[in-house]
Design a protein around this motif. Structure first.
Motif, PDB file in Angstrom:
ATOM      1  N   GLU A  99       0.634  -1.218   0.079  1.00 10.25           N
ATOM      2  CA  GLU A  99       0.101  -0.072  -0.011  1.00 10.25           C
ATOM      3  C   GLU A  99       0.957   1.225   0.053  1.00 10.25           C
ATOM      4  O   GLU A  99       1.049   2.043   0.882  1.00 10.25           O
ATOM      5  CB  GLU A  99      -0.919  -0.023   1.306  1.00 10.25           C
ATOM      6  CG  GLU A  99      -1.826  -1.239   1.385  1.00 10.25           C
ATOM      7  CD  GLU A  99      -3.029  -1.005   0.140  1.00 10.25           C
ATOM      8  OE1 GLU A  99      -3.328   0.071  -0.142  1.00 10.25           O
ATOM      9  OE2 GLU A  99      -3.771  -2.079   0.010  1.00 10.25           O
ATOM     10  N   LYS A 100       1.449   1.687  -1.149  1.00  4.18           N
ATOM     11  CA  LYS A 100       2.270   3.025  -1.226  1.00  4.18           C
ATOM     12  C   LYS A 100       1.589   4.138  -0.860  1.00  4.18           C
ATOM     13  O   LYS A 100       2.235   4.961  -0.036  1.00  4.18           O
ATOM     14  CB  LYS A 100       2.447   3.119  -2.800  1.00  4.18           C
ATOM     15  CG  LYS A 100       3.576   4.194  -2.866  1.00  4.18           C
ATOM     16  CD  LYS A 100       3.786   4.474  -4.341  1.00  4.18           C
ATOM     17  CE  LYS A 100       4.412   5.843  -4.755  1.00  4.18           C
ATOM     18  NZ  LYS A 100       4.589   6.117  -6.313  1.00  4.18           N
ATOM     19  N   THR A 101       0.196   4.439  -0.992  1.00  3.60           N
ATOM     20  CA  THR A 101      -0.179   5.594  -0.697  1.00  3.60           C
ATOM     21  C   THR A 101      -0.129   5.748   0.992  1.00  3.60           C
ATOM     22  O   THR A 101       0.100   6.815   1.608  1.00  3.60           O
ATOM     23  CB  THR A 101      -1.846   5.733  -1.027  1.00  3.60           C
ATOM     24  OG1 THR A 101      -1.534   5.700  -2.459  1.00  3.60           O
ATOM     25  CG2 THR A 101      -2.395   6.777  -0.507  1.00  3.60           C
ATOM     26  N   GLU A 102      -0.645   4.549   1.625  1.00  4.59           N
ATOM     27  CA  GLU A 102      -0.587   4.587   3.132  1.00  4.59           C
ATOM     28  C   GLU A 102       0.584   4.650   3.658  1.00  4.59           C
ATOM     29  O   GLU A 102       0.820   5.288   4.622  1.00  4.59           O
ATOM     30  CB  GLU A 102      -1.287   3.235   3.543  1.00  4.59           C
ATOM     31  CG  GLU A 102      -2.602   2.999   3.201  1.00  4.59           C
ATOM     32  CD  GLU A 102      -3.640   4.137   3.889  1.00  4.59           C
ATOM     33  OE1 GLU A 102      -3.318   4.789   5.105  1.00  4.59           O
ATOM     34  OE2 GLU A 102      -4.688   4.228   3.246  1.00  4.59           O
ATOM     35  N   VAL A 103       1.774   3.843   3.052  1.00  4.50           N
ATOM     36  CA  VAL A 103       3.108   4.129   3.350  1.00  4.50           C
ATOM     37  C   VAL A 103       3.345   5.654   3.423  1.00  4.50           C
ATOM     38  O   VAL A 103       4.061   6.211   4.363  1.00  4.50           O
ATOM     39  CB  VAL A 103       4.004   3.258   2.597  1.00  4.50           C
ATOM     40  CG1 VAL A 103       5.298   3.859   2.692  1.00  4.50           C
ATOM     41  CG2 VAL A 103       3.819   1.957   3.025  1.00  4.50           C
ATOM     42  N   GLU A 104       3.276   6.412   2.243  1.00  4.60           N
ATOM     43  CA  GLU A 104       3.632   7.719   2.295  1.00  4.60           C
ATOM     44  C   GLU A 104       2.901   8.758   3.212  1.00  4.60           C
ATOM     45  O   GLU A 104       3.599   9.673   3.703  1.00  4.60           O
ATOM     46  CB  GLU A 104       3.122   8.268   0.739  1.00  4.60           C
ATOM     47  CG  GLU A 104       3.965   7.728  -0.277  1.00  4.60           C
ATOM     48  CD  GLU A 104       3.735   8.077  -1.679  1.00  4.60           C
ATOM     49  OE1 GLU A 104       4.549   7.935  -2.642  1.00  4.60           O
ATOM     50  OE2 GLU A 104       2.354   8.321  -1.823  1.00  4.60           O
TER      51      GLU A 104
ATOM     52  N   TYR B  45      10.212  -5.807   4.216  1.00  7.36           N
ATOM     53  CA  TYR B  45       8.916  -6.418   3.802  1.00  7.36           C
ATOM     54  C   TYR B  45       8.638  -6.100   2.209  1.00  7.36           C
ATOM     55  O   TYR B  45       8.119  -7.125   1.392  1.00  7.36           O
ATOM     56  CB  TYR B  45       7.702  -6.059   4.680  1.00  7.36           C
ATOM     57  CG  TYR B  45       7.826  -6.767   5.962  1.00  7.36           C
ATOM     58  CD1 TYR B  45       7.280  -7.949   6.152  1.00  7.36           C
ATOM     59  CD2 TYR B  45       7.982  -5.887   7.145  1.00  7.36           C
ATOM     60  CE1 TYR B  45       7.230  -8.441   7.133  1.00  7.36           C
ATOM     61  CE2 TYR B  45       8.105  -6.478   8.371  1.00  7.36           C
ATOM     62  CZ  TYR B  45       7.559  -7.823   8.463  1.00  7.36           C
ATOM     63  OH  TYR B  45       7.492  -8.587   9.694  1.00  7.36           O
ATOM     64  N   ALA B  46       8.633  -4.782   2.034  1.00  7.39           N
ATOM     65  CA  ALA B  46       8.368  -4.456   0.620  1.00  7.39           C
ATOM     66  C   ALA B  46       9.093  -5.143  -0.355  1.00  7.39           C
ATOM     67  O   ALA B  46       9.036  -5.467  -1.509  1.00  7.39           O
ATOM     68  CB  ALA B  46       8.651  -2.754   0.436  1.00  7.39           C
ATOM     69  N   ALA B  47      10.606  -5.221   0.032  1.00  9.55           N
ATOM     70  CA  ALA B  47      11.496  -5.925  -0.805  1.00  9.55           C
ATOM     71  C   ALA B  47      11.203  -7.463  -1.123  1.00  9.55           C
ATOM     72  O   ALA B  47      11.480  -8.156  -1.874  1.00  9.55           O
ATOM     73  CB  ALA B  47      13.116  -5.785  -0.518  1.00  9.55           C
ATOM     74  N   LYS B  48      10.646  -8.234   0.278  1.00 10.16           N
ATOM     75  CA  LYS B  48      10.482  -9.675   0.352  1.00 10.16           C
ATOM     76  C   LYS B  48       9.247  -9.762  -0.626  1.00 10.16           C
ATOM     77  O   LYS B  48       9.376 -10.738  -1.526  1.00 10.16           O
ATOM     78  CB  LYS B  48      10.018  -9.755   1.486  1.00 10.16           C
ATOM     79  CG  LYS B  48       9.669 -11.434   1.916  1.00 10.16           C
ATOM     80  CD  LYS B  48       9.385 -11.689   3.228  1.00 10.16           C
ATOM     81  CE  LYS B  48       8.944 -13.200   3.443  1.00 10.16           C
ATOM     82  NZ  LYS B  48       8.579 -13.493   4.953  1.00 10.16           N
TER      83      LYS B  48
ATOM     84  N   ILE C 114       8.156  -2.712  -5.575  1.00  6.15           N
ATOM     85  CA  ILE C 114       8.946  -1.607  -5.838  1.00  6.15           C
ATOM     86  C   ILE C 114       8.712  -0.481  -5.632  1.00  6.15           C
ATOM     87  O   ILE C 114       9.534   0.616  -4.873  1.00  6.15           O
ATOM     88  CB  ILE C 114       9.323  -1.861  -7.584  1.00  6.15           C
ATOM     89  CG1 ILE C 114       9.601  -3.513  -7.696  1.00  6.15           C
ATOM     90  CG2 ILE C 114      10.574  -0.889  -7.721  1.00  6.15           C
ATOM     91  CD1 ILE C 114      10.847  -4.022  -6.834  1.00  6.15           C
ATOM     92  N   SER C 115       7.453   0.001  -5.997  1.00  7.42           N
ATOM     93  CA  SER C 115       6.957   1.297  -5.538  1.00  7.42           C
ATOM     94  C   SER C 115       6.830   1.755  -4.200  1.00  7.42           C
ATOM     95  O   SER C 115       7.340   2.743  -3.707  1.00  7.42           O
ATOM     96  CB  SER C 115       5.438   1.528  -6.122  1.00  7.42           C
ATOM     97  OG  SER C 115       4.513   0.536  -5.511  1.00  7.42           O
ATOM     98  N   VAL C 116       6.855   0.631  -3.250  1.00  6.69           N
ATOM     99  CA  VAL C 116       6.920   0.893  -1.959  1.00  6.69           C
ATOM    100  C   VAL C 116       8.267   1.062  -1.572  1.00  6.69           C
ATOM    101  O   VAL C 116       8.744   2.013  -0.632  1.00  6.69           O
ATOM    102  CB  VAL C 116       6.210  -0.059  -1.095  1.00  6.69           C
ATOM    103  CG1 VAL C 116       6.463   0.083   0.438  1.00  6.69           C
ATOM    104  CG2 VAL C 116       4.695  -0.251  -1.427  1.00  6.69           C
TER     105      VAL C 116
END
Length: 716
Positions: free
Chosen positions: A288-293, A315-318, A322-324
């Motif tokens: 969830e890129k938006t929530e992360v930002e 976690y994002a890498a696992k 990529i966007s996260v």
């Protein structure tokens, strides 16, 4: 004794090593009197009086806060005054005690309490309050202003101490023990009456999972207690030679053994706790890129490891989001962050053969390809040692090898002795002043309590500025000509100003604190800076001091020389300028200076070099202008070009031509204002009806801001 109370309510993510005022809210009272359109609305901290010395101040404070807003705080911490504060000539602080009362992030002011008072209390963002103090957008009484500035400094200091802030906002031990006992039914049967103060049975203070499990356990225990008898199957779990084969069975965890809650995670309780404790990790794992930002903007720490040793980037890498990963890197996360097994996101890309993830990470100039995991392997080693190498791993191997051939990015930082250090940009082009400060602290092995003594400055021929800790050094260097020099000087060709980074004395450090320093390298750095300012005429001093300073410099450079007259005889005019400021040197002939220095040399010839530096520094520290940040401008009536020095004492004006002091004014003796449209700083000398000094300079705003900061920090 009067007690002042600072009730602070935190926001999620506040317990980090970096102090951020936007993550706190503070309780202030609004003054609605006296009425009238011209009267500014006042806001002030709650105050109370301790009627008897026998009273326990903390209990008085917590009781008063509860009566004021309906919130019962867990603790009241006394904020000690520092020595500079106690020495204040403006306000006697000995009659005040400042207490810090932390409350929970979900606590709210009860409406009925607000309706009962004339001056209603409200929580305000601390960032807004501090900005309002600087801009005078809101009227704060003088005591409240001082208390708020002191509270701001105190919070900054607490954030520098590991777990200090986290412990301050932690529920007190008496309450926490209720949640650590093994009988879950204890909560509804005992705690509710204590929490609510009236035994109402309201369990809103606890999560729904705790309430649910507690009630279920209590119901089961009550049902067992009402039974006349409880039958236990004696064959179940026995040592009979044959095995029972029941179709199904149910274990009663409450009889006769201690209840077992090993199945609670299956009911979602563990997941619930992890998601709430580590929301950034959760959304990173979900992609969830938006929530992360959003969470990053709110101040959540992107580098915290969770209970399994992963940071959000892992976690994002696992899961190959990529966007996260990009969002976390843009948010300040280092691509070199390791998990509990010393594995980086690049190690994960190598294991999985994730080409896009590798490209994302390797485009960062601060990527470290030599980090080794717990098995001693680099990311490249993982690719090389793979038994059944995938096409993805082959491509990642090629990408890493290409990246290893790139030159490393460094920046040159100069010291006041004219030497320099090439420092690695640990976060690439987003490396901050604070990060470079930490590298230099390690380089010179300075102790932790010296962290605020030195900092980075950026400067060129016409302008020198002290950078803030969060400034990105590469950006400041890039914008120096186009923004800083163009806006703050009258230079017609700003492109000719080549910026340099220098590690120098922090102008916000008081001389009294500096005098306590003992580390040899720190004293060296201070000596060379003081010497530089003296030689350049920025430390105007009496003739005797000039001779002493010049002789100490000569004795330091020619330690052990027996024939000093021969050294002096061979000194050229240009070399003499390294001992005496050029403007002062012109006031007397060369023989005068040589004779004076020669006669004084006997006083210093046998003093060790380090002691000579300390004596020189001590002499400079006695000057009113010592430790100043210097600006340039013109004094009106008569028009005179001058250097403007600002330090913890006041403001000092020095003639550019003669290097003589024109004015040296203490903060307590002046008032001032910045007239922006005229690029003018107007200084009024108190107790003088017509004595107003006008300084015209594009740097007037900077001078005004620094004067306000230093006056607050070192107020008498």
């Amino acid at each position: 004794m009067d007690i002042v109370v600072a009730v602070i309510r935190p926001k999620p993510g506040h317990a980090s090593s970096t102090y951020k005022p936007q993550l706190y809210e503070i309780l202030l009272l609004d003054s609605k009197s006296p009425p009238g359109d011209r009267v500014k609305m006042s806001k002030y901290l709650p105050m109370m009086t301790l009627m008897s010395l026998d009273e326990e101040p903390r209990e008085v404070v917590l009781t008063k806060v509860h009566k004021l807003i309906g919130i019962k705080g867990d603790r009241a911490l006394l904020i000690q005054w520092n020595r500079e504060m106690l020495a204040s000539h403006r306000l006697s602080l000995s009659q005040f005690s400042l207490y810090f009362v932390p409350v929970g992030s979900s606590e709210k002011i009860h409406k009925k309490y607000v309706e009962q008072v004339q001056n209603p209390p409200s929580f305000y963002p601390l960032e807004y309050v501090l900005d309002a103090l600087d801009t005078n957008a809101v009227h704060f009484p003088s005591p409240t202003r001082l208390f708020l500035f002191h509270l701001d400094s105190w919070l900054k200091e607490k954030h520098l101490r590991p777990t200090a802030i986290e412990r301050a906002f932690q529920q007190k031990a008496e309450f926490r023990i209720h949640l650590t006992i093994h009988n879950p039914a204890f909560i509804p049967s005992r705690i509710t009456s204590e929490v609510d103060g009236g035994g109402s049975g309201n369990m809103a203070h606890f999560s729904q999972e705790i309430v649910k499990n507690a009630n279920e356990a209590l119901a089961k225990m009550l049902s067992i207690e009402k039974c006349d008898s409880v039958v236990i199957n004696p064959l179940f779990g026995s040592l009979l030679p044959y095995k029972t084969k029941p179709n199904s069975y149910v274990i009663n965890p409450h009889w006769p053994n201690v209840p077992s809650y090993h199945k609670v995670p299956e009911n979602g309780f563990s997941k619930y706790t992890w998601q709430n404790k580590y929301p950034l990790h959760h959304f990173a794992a979900q992609g969830e890129k938006t929530e992360v930002e959003i969470l990053l903007k709110q101040g959540y720490n992107h580098s915290v490891l969770d209970n399994v040793g992963y940071a959000p980037i892992h976690y994002a890498a696992k899961y190959d989001y990529i966007s996260v990963v990009e969002a976390l890197l843009i948010g300040g996360c280092s691509p070199n962050l390791v998990d509990s097994t010393k594995t980086t996101a690049l190690h994960m890309a190598a294991k999985r053969g994730s080409i896009q993830l590798a490209k994302c990470l390797l485009q960062r100039p601060d990527i470290d390809l030599d980090i080794r995991d717990k098995d001693g392997r680099r990311a490249l080693d993982i690719c090389l040692s793979a038994s059944n190498k995938t096409p993805g791993q082959e491509q990642v191997e090629v990408l890493i090898k290409e990246a290893s051939k790139r030159p490393s990015y460094t920046v040159e930082v100069f010291l006041m002795d004219k030497s320099s250090k090439n420092l690695k940009l640990v976060s690439g082009f987003r490396t901050t002043v604070q990060q470079l400060n930490e590298l230099l602290m390690k380089e010179f092995n300075l102790p932790q309590n010296y962290w605020d003594i030195f900092t980075l400055w950026i400067g060129s021929k016409s302008l020198e500025l002290q950078l803030k800790l969060d400034h990105e050094v590469v950006r400041e260097l890039q914008q120096w000509n186009t923004r800083s020099v163009s806006m703050l000087t009258d230079r017609r060709n700003p492109s000719e100003e080549e910026p340099l980074l220098t590690w120098r004395r922090n102008v916000k450090v008081s001389v009294e604190k500096e005098k306590l320093l003992q580390h040899p390298k720190a004293l060296d750095l201070l000596y060379y800076e003081a010497r530089h300012n003296y030689i350049n005429g920025l430390y105007p001093c009496k003739g005797k001091d000039t001779i002493n300073f010049a002789t100490m410099i000569l004795a330091h450079e020619h330690q052990g020389t027996t024939n000093i007259k021969s050294v002096l005889a061979n000194l050229s005019q240009s070399q003499l300028k390294d001992l005496v400021p050029a403007a002062v040197l012109r006031t007397k002939d060369t023989n005068y200076w040589l004779n004076k220095i020669s006669k004084t040399y006997a006083n210093f010839k046998d003093i060790p070099q380090q002691q000579l530096k300390s004596q020189f520094l001590a002499g400079c520290q006695r000057l009113s202008v010592y430790g100043s940040a210097f600006f340039t401008g013109k004094i009106a009536n008569p028009l005179t070009q001058c250097y403007i020095g600002v330090n913890d004492i006041g403001i000092h004006m020095i003639s550019v031509q003669t290097k003589k002091m024109i004015h040296s004014l203490d903060y307590k003796d002046i008032s001032w204002r910045h007239i922006q449209e005229k690029t003018l700083l107007e200084i009024k000398i108190l107790r003088s009806a017509h004595n107003v000094i006008e300084i015209r300079t594009r740097q007037a705003g900077l001078i005004d801001h620094l004067m306000q900061q230093l006056d607050r920090m070192h107020s008498r």
